[in-house]
Design an enzyme around this catalytic site. Sequence first.
Site, PDB file in Angstrom:
ATOM      1  N   TYR A 109      44.341  38.262  50.199  1.00 20.97           N
ATOM      2  CA  TYR A 109      43.341  38.984  49.417  1.00 20.97           C
ATOM      3  C   TYR A 109      42.538  37.963  48.621  1.00 20.97           C
ATOM      4  CZ  TYR A 109      41.232  41.951  45.867  1.00 20.97           C
ATOM      5  OH  TYR A 109      40.327  42.581  45.040  1.00 20.97           O
ATOM      6  N   GLU A 197      34.555  41.284  47.609  1.00 21.73           N
ATOM      7  CA  GLU A 197      35.984  41.456  47.902  1.00 21.73           C
ATOM      8  C   GLU A 197      36.244  41.279  49.392  1.00 21.73           C
ATOM      9  OE1 GLU A 197      37.908  45.414  47.875  1.00 21.73           O
ATOM     10  OE2 GLU A 197      39.212  44.589  46.319  1.00 21.73           O
TER      11      GLU A 197
END
Length: 386
Positions: A109, A197
């Site tokens: 992530y 993101e």
Amino acid sequence: MNIHEHQAKELLKKYGANVPNGVFALTVKDILEKAKSLNSQKLVLKAQIHAGGRGKAGGVKILNDISELEKESNNLLGKKLITHQTGPSGKIVKRLYVEEPSDIDKEFYLSCLVDRGSSKIAFISSDQGGMDIEEVAKKNPNKINTIKVDFNKSISDLDCEKVIEIFDLKPDQSLEAMNIVKSIYKLFIDLDASMVEINPLILTKQGKIICLDAKINFDDNALFRHPEISALRDLNEEDPTEIEASKYDLSYIKLDGSIGCMVNGAGLAMATMDIIKLYGEEPANFLDVGGGASKEKVSEALKIIISDKNVKGILINIFGGIMKCDVLAQGVVDAAKEVKINVPLVVRLAGTNFEKGKDILDKSGLKIISATDLNSAAEKIVNEIK
Ligand code: ADP
Ligand code: MG
């Protein structure tokens, strides 16, 4: 403003980050044609909606070859996807993306956002990618790494090293990952993004680092500097009443409750929403008509509130400062002439020209319940809709 995954990947690629090759289309015919240009037998078909969680909701399909694309595209296009990010009403798929598959070894992530507390740009990284990062933060907070960068300076190699440390990569892979961090930072600053993101950022079995999913949000207040970004706006993904409200420069956000609110000032709007909740109901919207609203603007605002089928009652809570209570009252009366208000309406006016405003409402023939303070206003509207 939000953009689609395929648009975000296009921008990332422009800034030098690795993304899979892909094509997007609005029709099945077009996607079949465009997918021929991809250099892979297996393909990944991905629904393009402004929400994540598509994988679990059936919005990401791995295809063995192009012969499966027509059927799967027909299944997906026009379908309603309900993911944990769309809310229960879901989102209809109106565009498709097909890309080359990656052999995933590990999923990470990586995100970049404005950290208001420190006035810095924060990078968040984790070796627990591909899943809900909020869950990781709750269950395994030590698996999340935050590095803050001063936005007046360019990002240093040391900063990049700290961001990717948690991925535990080999030296050449680390260089690739650091390059992606630099690309994201440059994109973020150049384009006035408020969030980038990548979930997941992956390490492939062949040892490459690739952005497999991408989400970018932009600061609405800076869009005037980036017409090429504004052009990426997809009105299909936005609430039609919010689009209508933005034409009149109203800050309107649709919510799921039953009490429509018209308020001036964001702080008063928040307080009004809070007090409605305190009395056991939910607001149907956030609506700030602003400081010096005209009667036309007030009238449009009321029409927008009434057009929401979930609204069972309306609470108007205005503190007249620059905004004059008589202007507000006239706007309400004008709107009521055009659209029938057949739900209870509680009005609380205070401040500039309060008497004039009250007089206009009293003589209007409208059925209005008046209140003198915020507490009793909220209590009255909640009791009315019971
Ligand atoms: P969402 O976050 O909306 O669920 P993602 O783009 O993150 O959508 O995809 C969900 C999952 O599907 C990923 O975590 C990955 O495992 C798989 N996936 C997505 N794109 C690809 C691809 N190009 N190749 C292989 N697997 C993929
Ligand atoms: Mg994802």
